[in-house]
Structures are given as C-alpha cells and as structure tokens.
Motif scaffolding. Structure first.
Motif: not given
Ligand code: V4E
Ligand code: MG
Length: 227
Positions: A144-152, A116-131
């Motif tokens: 490099v992912d910079l994430d902010t979840a909708d629960f702050g 069953q579902e135990v968690a559900s949230y939306v992530t805003d992700r800024s994706v960076w690439k770096l060599a």
C-alpha cells in the motif's frame, strides 16, 4: 529473458486515520521515500493516448507502463512495466511507428521521436506491506503506497506485482479484499497524480487526453474526477 512485472493496482483517496487502520490490519511501514518523476510524450500525446506512460524516475531510470493484455474492467488498472532500456526503446519505436533507429538508450532517442517533458513532480511516498490473514507464509504481501505530490495532491494505491497473466485474478481478489478492509469502495474511481497534474497545469493536454478515440481505457478516462 525474464518477463516484465505485471502491476495490478487500485487507487483510493486516503482518509484520515488510514495509517492506524493499516496497523490494525497487521501492516508495517516499510519505508518513506521521495522521488521525482518526469513524464515524456510527443506534442500530440501519442503515447498517453495509446495508454503508454513514459517517465524518468530519479534514482530508478527510464520506465514505460503499457496496458496489460485483456484490459482492465472496473476500478483497478493492470499494466506491464518495462524497465530495461532496450525493451523500452524497441516499444517506443513500435508505438511511434518510427522503424528501427539503431539507438538503444532512451535519452538519445528523445529528439528523433519528438518526445518532450510534459510533467514533472516530486512524490513523498510512505510504503506499507500487508499480508492478508489466511495467506500462506510464502505469499507475497500486498503493498500500500500513500503518496503526496509536491503540488498538493494525495492518493493511495493497493498494489500487487505478478509475473504471469494467470496470476492476475488472484491478485485482484486480494486487492479487492484489502480495499474493502480499508473502506475503499469498489466503485471508487480515483485519478492518479499525473492526471491531476495535467488537469491543473496543462488543461489543453488534459482535454486532448479526454478526447482520445474510443478504446478499452475510456472508462477510466471518462470517470476520472479530482477529489
Ligand atoms: C483517467 C485515467 N487515469 C489513469 C490512467 C492510467 N494512467 C494514467 S497516468 C499513468 C502512469 C502513472 O502511473 P501511476 O501508477 O499513477 O504512477 P505512480 O503511482 O507514481 O507510479 P508507481 O510507483 O505506482 O509505478 C497511468 C498508468 C488512464 N489511462 N486514464
Ligand atoms: Mg502506481
């Protein structure tokens, strides 16, 4: 059959100015995306306690992260990520000791496996690439992912994807180099979004996870703190 990807990553707390630092180091922002993850488990959290993480990611479908061979010493983690439904279904049956169900789609087996579902949230992700400088042209850049979840909750991760176990040490070396350029401490133990979600919204489940029997992943569990 192609091997699943091995995901090697280190999480960190994004400090103010992290984007400027990424640009200084030659990084480029590749995309800005948003997605909902819904995690599933049994009422006893059988999967999570065994370090298996089943989710439905909107737009991508079912994904199962399982521990990679050899454990994950230190502050990084290493997981195999299954995305083929038949492979996920087979692993779920094996992990939950149900025997063959004769069903190959994950949605159809949820009920029988008491998932069953135990968690559900939306992530805003800024994706960076770096060599990293010095790496050859043919080298895969780090993500490099910079994430902010909708629960702050905000969290970053430096990530490399490799195909073979033998490539893991080199990937780790690169992750450690970039982490240190970004000012991330080797000792930093930053919890991921799901752990923080459970701690905030499902404290009993969070406790259940902390109380899991001793094993190779306890060091992550016991040192996690919410920053
Ligand atoms: C205390 C503790 N923390 C983390 C773990 C491991 N773990 C917890 S939740 C979890 C599954 C979620 O993984 P994560 O990389 O945090 O999610 P996300 O960044 O959104 O997905 P991506 O796009 O990178 O695939 C894992 C592997 C553990 N066993 N114990
Ligand atoms: Mg991740």
């Amino acid at each position: 059959m192609t091997h699943p990807w091995i995901e090697v990553e280190q999480k960190f707390v994004p400090r103010p100015g992290i984007e400027d630092r990424l640009k200084e180091l030659g990084g480029t922002q590749e995309s800005q995306i948003s997605f909902r993850d819904s995690y599933y488990d049994t009422p006893e959290l059988t999967l999570m306690k065994a370090d298996h993480w089943l989710r439905y990611r909107e737009g991508n479908g079912w994904e199962l992260k399982c521990p990679g061979a050899g454990g994950s010493p230190g502050s990084h983690t290493k997981y195999v990520e299954l995305t083929a439904e038949a492979a996920i279904a087979a692993r779920l049956c094996e992990q939950l000791g149900s025997g063959e169900l004769g069903i190959e789609t994950v949605s159809d087996m949820l009920g029988q496996l008491k998932l069953q579902e135990v968690a559900s949230y939306v992530t805003d992700r800024s994706v960076w690439k770096l060599a990293l400088s010095g790496a050859g042209d043919e080298e895969e850049p780090l993500t490099v992912d910079l994430d902010t979840a909708d629960f702050g909750y905000a969290v970053g991760e430096v990530e490399a994807l490799v195909r073979e176990e033998a490539e893991v040490p080199e990937a780790l070396e690169k992750i450690h180099s970039l982490s240190s350029l970004l000012g991330v401490s080797e000792q930093e133990q930053t919890p991921g979004k799901l752990i923080v979600y459970l701690k905030r919204f499902r404290p009993e489940d969070y406790q259940r996870l902390l109380e899991k029997t001793t094993g190779k992943n306890d060091e992550q569990g016991s040192e996690a703190t919410e920053n």
